[in-house]
Design an enzyme around this catalytic site. Structure first.
Site, PDB file in Angstrom:
ATOM      1  N   TYR A   1     -16.338  -2.262   6.973  1.00  0.00           N
ATOM      2  CA  TYR A   1     -14.909  -1.964   7.101  1.00  0.00           C
ATOM      3  C   TYR A   1     -14.396  -2.419   8.467  1.00  0.00           C
ATOM      4  CZ  TYR A   1     -10.580   0.778   7.293  1.00  0.00           C
ATOM      5  OH  TYR A   1      -9.269   1.167   7.425  1.00  0.00           O
TER       6      TYR A   1
ATOM      7  N   ARG B   1     -12.525  21.826   0.693  1.00  0.00           N
ATOM      8  CA  ARG B   1     -13.741  22.637   0.674  1.00  0.00           C
ATOM      9  C   ARG B   1     -13.434  24.106   0.951  1.00  0.00           C
ATOM     10  NH1 ARG B   1     -18.349  20.035   4.169  1.00  0.00           N
ATOM     11  NH2 ARG B   1     -17.569  18.289   2.909  1.00  0.00           N
TER      12      ARG B   1
ATOM     13  N   GLY C   1       0.801  -1.216   0.000  1.00  0.00           N
ATOM     14  CA  GLY C   1       0.000   0.000   0.000  1.00  0.00           C
ATOM     15  C   GLY C   1       0.831   1.261   0.000  1.00  0.00           C
ATOM     16  N   HIS C   2       1.969   1.227  -0.691  1.00  0.00           N
ATOM     17  CA  HIS C   2       2.902   2.360  -0.637  1.00  0.00           C
ATOM     18  C   HIS C   2       2.381   3.599  -1.357  1.00  0.00           C
ATOM     19  CE1 HIS C   2       3.789   1.147  -4.730  1.00  0.00           C
ATOM     20  NE2 HIS C   2       4.513   2.229  -4.892  1.00  0.00           N
TER      21      HIS C   2
END
Length: 308
Positions: free
Chosen positions: A136, A187, A11-12
């Site tokens: 999750y 935002r 997951g680099h």
């Protein structure tokens, strides 16, 4: 873990994985292996075993996973459970089979029940699996338990590091996977650029969160990987929480937005409190060093340089 140890960062390209990879490089580790999702699908068991057979990593940082904000989780519940579960199962299987010395798994604060005060590692899994976060959470809880059982049954050295909400460089700006801090930064930036009179923030602003800078998280990961002990689960956080209102005001100031901030109380805001008890890790010698304001500033600078 020596400077020439073979280290795999799964997951680099994600926020935590990128920070771990950069910290390793900065500290002189020179034998790091990585692979993008296109090159290696961690949901594919055969591909994962082939990768481990070829690379023979000695240490594994597992920072891979499918993450998302409230909207994404609501519309992709099966993906949140299925994809995350397959990834951790395959990497653990391969780590055991190919004799990895130690694997560090990054967990989630959602493994804990809501509490007014700090949550200790002893409360992991004492949760109701209902609501938007359930798929999750179930995947991350199963991953933590798999790490524990591999350690108990086969002697594979595993540790799960459970961070509070973290943010920083490589946050998923511009997607429905963005968490509260990157979403608010973007935002406020867009409102400033478009000269909008107000920015709308979901919820009452009273909900509180503990936020950790991703570079501090990476530092904790390297610290824990070097430990010979310390337990199967360790919390990592700042020990302090901040309301969404106060976080929004800091972001407003850092961005330089001068309009009004409106809180939409009809929108969901999740748990009222989320703060960890990280005393166990502190007692081992680790402590975060980056203030919330400095972390917001660094993250906004990265956003300006890479996303605008």
């Amino acid at each position: 873990m020596e400077k020439d140890s073979k280290i795999y960062v799964a997951g680099h390209n994600g926020m935590a994985g990128a920070a771990i990879f950069n910290q390793l490089k900065f500290r002189g580790y020179n034998n790091i292996v990585v692979s993008s999702h296109k090159e290696l699908d961690l949901e594919n068991q055969e591909a994962v075993f082939s990768f481990f057979q070829h690379e023979q990593p000695e240490y594994v940082f597992f920072a891979a996973g499918l993450v998302g904000g409230v909207g994404y989780k609501q519309s992709h519940p099966l993906d949140m459970l299925n994809k995350n579960l397959h990834m951790i199962m395959n990497v653990l299987d391969a780590s055991y089979y190919y004799h990895v010395k130690k694997i560090l798994n990054i967990g989630s604060i959602l493994l804990y029940p809501e509490r007014e005060n700090g949550i200790s590692e002893n409360e992991i899994g004492k949760i109701n699996l209902d609501g938007t976060d359930a798929p999750y959470t179930l995947a991350k809880l199963t991953g933590e338990k798999l790490c524990e059982y591999y350690k108990e049954q086969y002697g594979l050295q595993t540790v799960t590091l459970v961070p509070c909400n973290f943010f920083g460089e490589n946050s998923p700006f511009g997607t429905d996977k963005a968490g509260v801090i990157p979403a608010l930064i973007e935002r406020f930036h867009m409102a400033k650029a478009r000269k909008m009179e107000e920015v709308v923030v979901w919820g009452t602003g009273k909900a509180c969160r503990e936020f950790l800078y991703v570079q501090d998280l990476a530092d904790a990961c390297l610290f824990v990987m070097q430990l010979s002990g310390g337990g199967s689960v360790l919390n990592v956080g700042t020990g302090n929480e901040i309301s969404i209102y106060d976080a929004a005001m800091v972001i407003k100031d850092v961005v330089g937005y001068t309009g009004h901030v409106v809180f939409d109380t009809s929108k969901p805001e999740g748990r009222k409190h989320m703060v960890l008890d990280s005393k166990r890790l502190y007692d081992l010698g680790w402590k975060n060093i980056t203030s919330f304001e400095k972390a917001i500033y660094n993250t906004y600078q990265w956003y300006m340089e890479n996303m605008t």
